[in-house]
Design a protein around this motif. Sequence first.
Motif, short mmCIF file in Angstrom:
data_model
loop_
_atom_site.label_atom_id
_atom_site.label_comp_id
_atom_site.label_asym_id
_atom_site.label_seq_id
_atom_site.Cartn_x
_atom_site.Cartn_y
_atom_site.Cartn_z
N PHE A 164 52.01 5.08 -22.51
CA PHE A 164 51.93 5.49 -21.11
C PHE A 164 50.52 5.43 -20.50
O PHE A 164 50.37 5.06 -19.33
N TYR A 167 49.22 1.76 -19.50
CA TYR A 167 50.11 1.16 -18.49
C TYR A 167 49.88 1.84 -17.14
O TYR A 167 49.74 1.19 -16.10
N THR A 168 49.87 3.17 -17.17
CA THR A 168 49.74 3.92 -15.92
C THR A 168 48.38 3.68 -15.27
O THR A 168 48.28 3.51 -14.05
N GLN A 171 48.64 0.25 -13.71
CA GLN A 171 49.58 0.16 -12.59
C GLN A 171 49.06 0.88 -11.36
O GLN A 171 49.25 0.42 -10.24
N VAL A 183 56.13 10.51 -11.54
CA VAL A 183 55.94 9.08 -11.80
C VAL A 183 56.38 8.71 -13.21
O VAL A 183 57.26 7.87 -13.41
N THR A 184 55.77 9.35 -14.22
CA THR A 184 56.18 9.00 -15.60
C THR A 184 57.53 9.64 -15.96
O THR A 184 58.20 9.17 -16.88
N VAL A 187 60.75 7.66 -16.55
CA VAL A 187 61.10 7.03 -17.83
C VAL A 187 61.46 8.14 -18.83
O VAL A 187 60.62 8.96 -19.17
N1 UDP Z 1 55.32 3.71 -17.46
C1 UDP Z 1 54.43 3.60 -18.52
N2 UDP Z 1 54.71 2.71 -19.52
C2 UDP Z 1 55.81 1.93 -19.51
C3 UDP Z 1 56.71 2.04 -18.44
C4 UDP Z 1 56.43 2.93 -17.42
O1 UDP Z 1 53.41 4.27 -18.55
O2 UDP Z 1 56.01 1.15 -20.47
C5 UDP Z 1 54.99 4.67 -16.38
C6 UDP Z 1 54.05 4.02 -15.35
O3 UDP Z 1 53.24 5.02 -14.79
C7 UDP Z 1 55.05 3.49 -14.34
C8 UDP Z 1 56.06 4.63 -14.31
O4 UDP Z 1 56.16 5.06 -15.68
O5 UDP Z 1 54.44 3.24 -13.10
C9 UDP Z 1 57.42 4.31 -13.77
O6 UDP Z 1 57.95 3.20 -14.49
P1 UDP Z 1 59.08 2.27 -13.83
O7 UDP Z 1 59.48 1.28 -14.86
O8 UDP Z 1 60.13 3.12 -13.24
O9 UDP Z 1 58.23 1.54 -12.67
P2 UDP Z 1 58.68 0.52 -11.51
O10 UDP Z 1 59.82 -0.31 -12.06
O11 UDP Z 1 59.05 1.34 -10.34
O12 UDP Z 1 57.44 -0.27 -11.28
#
Ligand code: UDP
Length: 389
Positions: A164, A167-168, A171, A183-184, A187
């Motif tokens: 997490f 990635y976060t 992103q 947000v997290t 998932v």
């Molecule tokens: N996230 C993460 N690792 C992952 C997938 C998601 O840290 O492998 C976190 C990250 O902050 C992301 C959020 O969870 O922006 C929401 O994920 P989602 O897949 O719902 O994002 P979206 O498809 O809306 O871009």
Amino acid sequence: MMNYKTMFAAAPASSGYDTLVVGAGFAGSVLAERLASQAGQRVLVVDKRPHIGGNAYDRFDDAGLLVHPYGPHIFHTNSADVFSYLSQFTSWRPYQHRVLASVDGQLLPMPINLDTVNRLYGLSLTSFEMDGFLASMAEKIEHPQTSEDVVVGRVGRDLYNKFFKGYTRKQWGLDPSELDASVTARVPTRTNRDDRYFTDTYQAMPLHGYTRLFENLLAHPNIHVMLGTDYRDIVHLVPWRHMVYSGPIDSFFDYRFGRLAWRSLDFEHVTVQPPRGQSLVQPVGTVNHPNDHLYTRVTEFKHLTGQVHESTSLVYEIPRADGEPYYPVPRAENTAVFRRYEAEAEQLSDVTFIGRLASYKYYNMDQVVAQALAAFKRLTKSTSTVTTP
Ligand code: UDP
Ligand code: FAD
């Protein structure tokens, strides 16, 4: 699709429109469809882009592969109402999305599940033991408030760091400790072996693509569509009685309380030839890259669309601070600015603000459709209150 010139030929400006809809994404198109077909309204839909569908727009690329220019869009909902409403405008292809995360040299199921943990740590836990294992890893956090709290409180710091944190940060350009828990929290964590990204009751892709779905939504003869046009260029030229606005709310008010924070992306599309005897290059629809590269994830469209084609097309998502406003950034200081815009919006009885950009909410497609259907009910209820003696 009607263009600028035919629109005026079909509808002399003097007769005007009941509703001017800004934005031909899900919010604007669903509301336009309802107002035209159920309330007999004359509706003008205007979008500054040269196509309908908003961010859900799809098209065939030069090789003939169906791709999503604004990133992968997978439809999923628990709402029977939303699913049956959209089913009037499309047939469906059942599709369950799967995601693998590239961590420590392995491709591991995401959301984190029993297999993720067993393969990462070389364990052979059962589902019954997984709860206890996660509890032993998790940190005790009384009132989880941030995106860090929610993950660390559920699975502990090691899994948080590996899946997490990086990635976060990529992103959002923010540390998870600076983002709302929501947000997290999108998932989940699973103690079983379910490796689907979503567990919603309805999971499917429009059989002929999203753009066809939008063409059907907007096909009503009382709906006219004007593309490649900023609403500001026509708002004083075309008579209308009510406006539905689905663009960014800060832009509508000329940024009078400052710019809202938005997160943007670059989409890098590549079309490749799979190795001989294969039709795909990834094992699943999306591979996430939490810790390496500038991109967050890579999606191979043929998994989503089921298209049969000798080539295959992938999209890499590279986050950036400026550019098209794709994501609202959920954190308290941004919500505070949004609240000021929202209070202004509430003063305007002739404008309805809906959709992800006008609501400044991290909505999925189905939530936007539900919001538009609810707005239709509200709007027509107040109309009938006025006209009923
Ligand atoms: N996230 C993460 N690792 C992952 C997938 C998601 O840290 O492998 C976190 C990250 O902050 C992301 C959020 O969870 O922006 C929401 O994920 P989602 O897949 O719902 O994002 P979206 O498809 O809306 O871009
Ligand atoms: P939009 O689709 O953004 O439409 C707004 C429209 O308004 C745009 O077409 C814009 O051009 C137009 N507009 C703005 N300003 C003006 C102006 N001044 N004049 C004229 N027109 C204007 N949701 C899911 O359910 N599943 C997914 O897998 C999924 N994946 C996503 C992946 C990415 C990368 C992104 C960014 C979003 C994803 N979403 C997904 C969310 C989904 O895109 C939105 O929920 C949905 O498209 C929002 O619809 P909307 O009508 O509110 O906004």
